[in-house]
Write a protein that holds these residues in place. Structure first.
Motif, PDB file in Angstrom:
ATOM      1  N   LYS A 113      45.750  34.958  44.720  1.00 53.85           N
ATOM      2  CA  LYS A 113      45.215  34.732  43.225  1.00 53.85           C
ATOM      3  C   LYS A 113      43.587  34.971  43.560  1.00 53.85           C
ATOM      4  O   LYS A 113      42.671  35.547  42.790  1.00 53.85           O
ATOM      5  N   PHE A 114      43.128  34.555  44.651  1.00 50.69           N
ATOM      6  CA  PHE A 114      41.828  34.863  45.310  1.00 50.69           C
ATOM      7  C   PHE A 114      40.915  36.117  45.938  1.00 50.69           C
ATOM      8  O   PHE A 114      40.018  36.998  46.189  1.00 50.69           O
ATOM      9  N   GLY A 115      42.757  36.519  46.609  1.00 51.22           N
ATOM     10  CA  GLY A 115      42.360  37.722  47.244  1.00 51.22           C
ATOM     11  C   GLY A 115      41.739  38.665  46.428  1.00 51.22           C
ATOM     12  O   GLY A 115      41.430  39.904  47.146  1.00 51.22           O
ATOM     13  N   VAL A 116      42.815  39.027  46.012  1.00 47.31           N
ATOM     14  CA  VAL A 116      43.019  40.692  44.932  1.00 47.31           C
ATOM     15  C   VAL A 116      41.622  40.616  44.923  1.00 47.31           C
ATOM     16  O   VAL A 116      41.070  41.753  44.417  1.00 47.31           O
ATOM     17  N   PRO A 117      41.269  39.697  44.184  1.00 43.93           N
ATOM     18  CA  PRO A 117      39.901  39.993  43.155  1.00 43.93           C
ATOM     19  C   PRO A 117      38.949  39.926  44.100  1.00 43.93           C
ATOM     20  O   PRO A 117      37.598  41.123  43.177  1.00 43.93           O
ATOM     21  N   VAL A 118      38.746  39.612  45.067  1.00 44.35           N
ATOM     22  CA  VAL A 118      37.506  39.880  46.325  1.00 44.35           C
ATOM     23  C   VAL A 118      37.594  41.305  45.960  1.00 44.35           C
ATOM     24  O   VAL A 118      36.762  41.544  46.342  1.00 44.35           O
ATOM     25  N   LEU A 119      38.603  41.850  46.698  1.00 42.13           N
ATOM     26  CA  LEU A 119      38.617  42.992  47.030  1.00 42.13           C
ATOM     27  C   LEU A 119      38.426  44.236  45.932  1.00 42.13           C
ATOM     28  O   LEU A 119      37.924  45.209  46.071  1.00 42.13           O
ATOM     29  N   HIS A 120      38.445  43.773  44.228  1.00 43.40           N
ATOM     30  CA  HIS A 120      38.303  44.959  43.457  1.00 43.40           C
ATOM     31  C   HIS A 120      36.743  44.458  42.842  1.00 43.40           C
ATOM     32  O   HIS A 120      36.049  45.504  43.342  1.00 43.40           O
TER      33      HIS A 120
END
Length: 300
Positions: A113-120
């Protein structure tokens, strides 16, 4: 040249043949004079599809009368997707916030939930500052990065997996064809899809509020321009149905076409019509295109 846009992921690109679609529709309603183009792109996320559609409407909106949006993967993003040009071109200052919010809503587990937005966000920064994109920018402006085969043999955007395997016999498609379509694996995927459809077919609670808002907004945008729009949910998408079916159920009935119920279309789950676990081969795409044309006409 075209008045109908079929836009989405590989389940559009590999499954809907505009030549057959136009023929099937115009045979019944010649006054529509349907001229469609397949704008599917493998591995397209739904926000990418919305980005492309908005740009196509800005550039060619006066010609477009009908739009089909293939509801695909929402915002899935992994480290292996970083630095790839297909994951960079579609980020803008206007959409990055929505993409990150949709990522948070669709992912499971706090790390994702936090890691994927950071990758974007990281990819957005790469695009904004053209990090490592010098050669790509030069190729783009010089017109050297085109792939003529990608629009298919008829030049209408449809490119079957069978045809690509024929054109590139040394590629990895032969492995996919031989290893991913065993009777056992096909039967398991069909059974899994049926289980998920039965479980979520009446689900009204959708956790992906951001994507729901964006899809409803694009429907309103199209209808204000007198453009008929339909959201399609493809067959054999497996575990993605856990979040795609509840989202699909929030779309107005007149604006949706679904193939998520394996029992409703058994021919689309037969080994003779499949290229791999999720994609149809060319004979399967011909069957699907005709079925889709009939279902699409019911929504007009």
């Amino acid at each position: 040249q075209y008045n109908t846009l079929l836009i989405g992921a590989s389940t559009t690109y590999r499954h809907i043949n505009p030549k057959l679609f136009d023929s099937a529709v115009n045979a019944q309603y010649p006054e529509l004079n349907i001229r469609s183009y397949n704008f599917g792109i493998p591995a397209n996320r739904t926000p990418q599809t919305i980005y492309m559609l908005e740009n196509l409407l800005d550039q060619h909106g006066d010609a477009i009368r009908y739009v089909v949006i293939d509801l695909s993967e929402l915002t899935k993003m992994g480290a292996d997707n970083l630095h790839k040009k297909e994951m960079l071109y579609w980020y803008t200052w206007d959409n990055i916030g929505g993409v990150m919010k949709a990522s948070y809503e669709s992912e499971k587990g706090m790390s994702n939930k936090f890691g994927v937005p950071v990758l974007h966000a990281f990819s957005f920064a790469e695009k904004s500052f053209l990090v490592g994109m010098g050669p790509t920018v030069v190729q783009q402006h010089a017109g050297l990065n085109t792939e003529p085969l990608s629009v298919g043999p008829d030049g209408n955007g449809f490119y079957s997996l069978d045809q690509e395997m024929h054109d590139d016999p040394q590629g990895d498609l032969a492995t996919r064809y031989n290893e991913l379509r065993t009777p056992d694996t096909i039967a398991y995927r069909t059974k899994r899809c049926q289980f998920l459809f039965d479980k979520y077919k009446d689900a009204s609670k959708n956790s992906n509020k951001e994507m729901e808002h964006q899809l409803l907004d694009i429907i309103r945008t199209c209808e204000k321009r007198d453009i008929s729009v339909v959201i399609m949910l493809s067959q054999r998408l497996g575990d993605r149905y856990e979040y795609l079916i509840p989202l699909y159920n929030r779309i107005p009935e007149k604006n949706r076409i679904g193939f998520q119920d394996p029992s409703a279309y058994p021919m689309l789950n037969e080994r003779d019509h499949l290229f791999d676990l999720a994609h149809l081969n060319e004979p399967g795409s011909e069957i699907f295109t005709v079925i889709f044309a009939q279902e699409w006409l019911k929504r007009l």
